[in-house]
Design an enzyme around this catalytic site. Structure first.
Site, PDB file in Angstrom:
ATOM      1  N   CYS A 112       0.393  -1.047   0.140  1.00  0.00           N
ATOM      2  CA  CYS A 112      -0.474   0.231   0.043  1.00  0.00           C
ATOM      3  C   CYS A 112       1.341   1.051   0.202  1.00  0.00           C
ATOM      4  CB  CYS A 112      -0.874   0.150   1.132  1.00  0.00           C
ATOM      5  SG  CYS A 112      -2.126  -1.683   1.383  1.00  0.00           S
ATOM      6  N   HIS A 262      -3.369   6.754   1.911  1.00  0.00           N
ATOM      7  CA  HIS A 262      -3.540   5.731   1.965  1.00  0.00           C
ATOM      8  C   HIS A 262      -5.134   5.685   2.509  1.00  0.00           C
ATOM      9  CE1 HIS A 262      -4.783   1.720   0.871  1.00  0.00           C
ATOM     10  NE2 HIS A 262      -4.597   1.568   2.492  1.00  0.00           N
ATOM     11  N   ASN A 292     -10.768  -0.039  -0.038  1.00  0.00           N
ATOM     12  CA  ASN A 292      -9.099   0.023  -0.138  1.00  0.00           C
ATOM     13  C   ASN A 292      -8.464  -0.593  -1.381  1.00  0.00           C
ATOM     14  OD1 ASN A 292      -6.862  -1.293   0.781  1.00  0.00           O
ATOM     15  ND2 ASN A 292      -6.982  -1.422   2.365  1.00  0.00           N
TER      16      ASN A 292
HETATM   17  O1  UT7 Z   1      -4.776  -1.846   3.552  1.00  0.00           O
HETATM   18  C1  UT7 Z   1      -3.134  -2.045   4.911  1.00  0.00           C
HETATM   19  C2  UT7 Z   1      -3.696  -1.186   5.651  1.00  0.00           C
HETATM   20  N1  UT7 Z   1      -4.597  -1.953   6.249  1.00  0.00           N
HETATM   21  C3  UT7 Z   1      -5.011  -1.422   7.300  1.00  0.00           C
HETATM   22  O2  UT7 Z   1      -4.511   0.108   7.506  1.00  0.00           O
HETATM   23  C4  UT7 Z   1      -6.164  -2.523   8.048  1.00  0.00           C
HETATM   24  C5  UT7 Z   1      -5.992  -1.505   9.368  1.00  0.00           C
HETATM   25  N2  UT7 Z   1      -7.210  -2.451  10.308  1.00  0.00           N
HETATM   26  C6  UT7 Z   1      -8.852  -1.915  10.016  1.00  0.00           C
HETATM   27  O3  UT7 Z   1      -8.701  -0.945   9.481  1.00  0.00           O
HETATM   28  C7  UT7 Z   1      -9.103  -2.548  11.340  1.00  0.00           C
HETATM   29  O4  UT7 Z   1      -8.827  -3.875  12.220  1.00  0.00           O
HETATM   30  C8  UT7 Z   1     -10.811  -3.945  10.456  1.00  0.00           C
HETATM   31  C9  UT7 Z   1     -11.750  -3.089  10.035  1.00  0.00           C
HETATM   32  C10 UT7 Z   1      -9.806  -4.709   9.900  1.00  0.00           C
HETATM   33  C11 UT7 Z   1     -11.305  -4.704  11.493  1.00  0.00           C
HETATM   34  O5  UT7 Z   1     -12.553  -3.672  12.070  1.00  0.00           O
HETATM   35  P1  UT7 Z   1     -12.333  -3.811  14.091  1.00  0.00           P
HETATM   36  O6  UT7 Z   1     -12.536  -3.246  14.714  1.00  0.00           O
HETATM   37  O7  UT7 Z   1     -10.233  -4.068  14.381  1.00  0.00           O
HETATM   38  O8  UT7 Z   1     -12.626  -5.259  13.824  1.00  0.00           O
HETATM   39  P2  UT7 Z   1     -12.390  -6.944  14.368  1.00  0.00           P
HETATM   40  O9  UT7 Z   1     -11.586  -7.568  13.503  1.00  0.00           O
HETATM   41  O10 UT7 Z   1     -12.112  -6.814  15.964  1.00  0.00           O
HETATM   42  O11 UT7 Z   1     -13.775  -7.197  15.036  1.00  0.00           O
HETATM   43  C12 UT7 Z   1     -14.277  -6.804  15.867  1.00  0.00           C
HETATM   44  C13 UT7 Z   1     -15.622  -8.026  15.878  1.00  0.00           C
HETATM   45  C14 UT7 Z   1     -15.459  -9.189  15.835  1.00  0.00           C
HETATM   46  O12 UT7 Z   1     -16.442 -10.044  16.135  1.00  0.00           O
HETATM   47  P3  UT7 Z   1     -15.790 -10.825  17.953  1.00  0.00           P
HETATM   48  O13 UT7 Z   1     -14.742 -11.478  18.144  1.00  0.00           O
HETATM   49  O14 UT7 Z   1     -16.010  -8.999  18.227  1.00  0.00           O
HETATM   50  O15 UT7 Z   1     -17.489 -10.684  18.497  1.00  0.00           O
HETATM   51  C15 UT7 Z   1     -15.286  -9.711  13.932  1.00  0.00           C
HETATM   52  O16 UT7 Z   1     -15.765 -11.592  14.106  1.00  0.00           O
HETATM   53  O17 UT7 Z   1     -16.080  -7.813  14.089  1.00  0.00           O
HETATM   54  C16 UT7 Z   1     -16.309  -8.963  14.110  1.00  0.00           C
HETATM   55  N3  UT7 Z   1     -16.099  -8.676  11.829  1.00  0.00           N
HETATM   56  C17 UT7 Z   1     -17.108  -8.565  11.725  1.00  0.00           C
HETATM   57  N4  UT7 Z   1     -19.205  -8.697  11.427  1.00  0.00           N
HETATM   58  C18 UT7 Z   1     -19.856  -7.984  10.530  1.00  0.00           C
HETATM   59  C19 UT7 Z   1     -15.049  -8.621  11.425  1.00  0.00           C
HETATM   60  N5  UT7 Z   1     -15.681  -8.187  10.453  1.00  0.00           N
HETATM   61  C20 UT7 Z   1     -16.511  -8.633  10.193  1.00  0.00           C
HETATM   62  C21 UT7 Z   1     -17.946  -8.223   9.398  1.00  0.00           C
HETATM   63  N6  UT7 Z   1     -19.149  -7.774   9.750  1.00  0.00           N
HETATM   64  N7  UT7 Z   1     -16.875  -8.034   8.003  1.00  0.00           N
END
Ligand code: UT7
Length: 335
Positions: A112, A262, A292
């Site tokens: 990225c 980004h 993204n």
């Molecule tokens: O381009 C390269 C650079 N990339 C980045 O900079 C990405 C950086 N990371 C992020 O933007 C975020 O961490 C994400 C958007 C990828 C994820 O967001 P988050 O707030 O960190 O969510 P999480 O992974 O902690 O997941 C929270 C909850 C989980 O459920 P539990 O364990 O709390 O019950 C996941 O299973 O959300 C659940 N979850 C979803 N629920 C509905 C994960 N993906 C989804 C989804 N829909 N698509």
């Protein structure tokens, strides 16, 4: 030091638009979750276009916008993590399609951060008197490496390409130039964002010599991401590298028109804006429409600003990439 001037911009986004609602019909997610956690409403996905095609179209548009003869292009650099071939490079395909017969062509992969790395590279090459015009293209088909049964990743990514034609600015009265860059890599954190390529394997190899995957991830080529780790990295390096280029150039953030980060997550953009005390209108966020698109996200946004007459000659702009590698980089330039 040479004066890099961006003399043309272009982008290409596939016609196929996939909304959050459409994704929620194939994996267990919702528009509410995706919008509130990422800021994404929809993304363009390839309707079949290979990466090289998107790169050619974005590149052609940048060259046409600059009114440049393709034969005057001395170098084509394409950044991508989603090429179509191991060889030829996408840059060589672009050369053939555009008729840029005199260009040196190669691809580079800094994930990225690719566009920022390529801009820095272009600036350095423009010190060579034989190199006058460099076409930088960032093109990504992330749908090729997205697992559409994994809701944690497939909702995030989009496809598209952006391009800039860079030239050496020889006019002492023209301020356009690149003022400062700051690049970095943290390979020890590489395991937080991985998509694998082909494994070693041939008829003469002993089966017991098959190596474990360095990162211990799934055996296919899909993206694996530990989102929260990458999130923390992103906010840190985005803030630090923007501050770094401001310090290097001796410029106040108040005198910068735009920061184009980004486009990975609107929460990353907002958190960094707060840390930098940036005004909301300084932070460019188009993630709602594009998702993204890895290295393509910055030049896609840059072209949108130019196209919509929201960027004027003389404006100062900071671009900042971060992602797989892990890598990061920022560049401060006068448009
Ligand atoms: O381009 C390269 C650079 N990339 C980045 O900079 C990405 C950086 N990371 C992020 O933007 C975020 O961490 C994400 C958007 C990828 C994820 O967001 P988050 O707030 O960190 O969510 P999480 O992974 O902690 O997941 C929270 C909850 C989980 O459920 P539990 O364990 O709390 O019950 C996941 O299973 O959300 C659940 N979850 C979803 N629920 C509905 C994960 N993906 C989804 C989804 N829909 N698509």
């Amino acid at each position: 030091m040479s004066k890099l001037k961006i003399i043309g911009t272009g982008n290409y986004l596939p016609d196929l638009v996939v909304t959050n609602q459409m994704i929620s019909e194939i994996v267990e997610t919702s528009d509410e979750w995706i919008s509130s956690r990422t800021g994404i409403s929809e993304r363009h996905l390839s309707g079949g276009e290979p990466t090289w095609h998107m790169a050619c179209e974005a590149g052609r548009r940048a060259v046409e916008a600059a009114g440049c003869d393709p034969l005057a292009i001395d170098m084509i650099v394409v950044t991508t993590v989603t090429p179509d071939y191991y060889t030829p490079s996408i840059a060589c395909v672009v050369q053939a399609e555009l008729g840029a017969d005199h260009a040196i062509c190669f691809d580079m992969n800094a994930a990225c951060s690719g566009f920022v790395y390529a801009l820095d590279l272009a600036n350095r090459y423009l010190n060579d008197p034989d190199i006058n015009n460099i076409l930088v293209i960032s093109a990504e088909n992330l749908s090729k490496i997205s697992d559409f049964s994994d809701r944690a990743t497939c909702v995030l990514f989009g496809d598209g390409a952006g391009a800039v034609l860079c030239a050496r600015n020889e006019d002492p009265a023209d301020d356009s130039r690149l003022l400062a860059t700051c690049l970095g890599s943290e390979g020890k954190q590489g395991h937080f964002l991985v998509a694998r390529a082909l494994r070693v394997g041939h008829p003469f190899m002993k089966p017991e010599n098959v190596w474990d995957d360095r990162f211990g991830h799934r055996p296919d080529h899909y993206i694996n991401m530990e989102g929260q780790e990458v999130y923390k990295f992103a906010v840190r390096v985005l803030t630090d590298s923007v501050q770094n280029v401001l310090d290097k150039a001796g410029i106040d953030l108040a005198d910068v028109r735009y920061i184009i980060p980004h486009q990975a997550n609107s929460r990353i953009i907002e958190a960094s804006a707060r840390r930098l005390s940036a005004r909301p209108e300084q932070m460019v966020s188009r993630i709602a429409d594009f998702g993204n698109t890895s290295s393509a996200s910055i030049p896609i946004c840059l072209h949108e600003l130019v196209r919509d007459n929201q960027l004027n000659r003389g404006d100062r702009v900071i671009v900042c990439g971060f992602g797989g590698g892990l890598t990061y980089g920022a560049a401060l330039f006068v448009y």
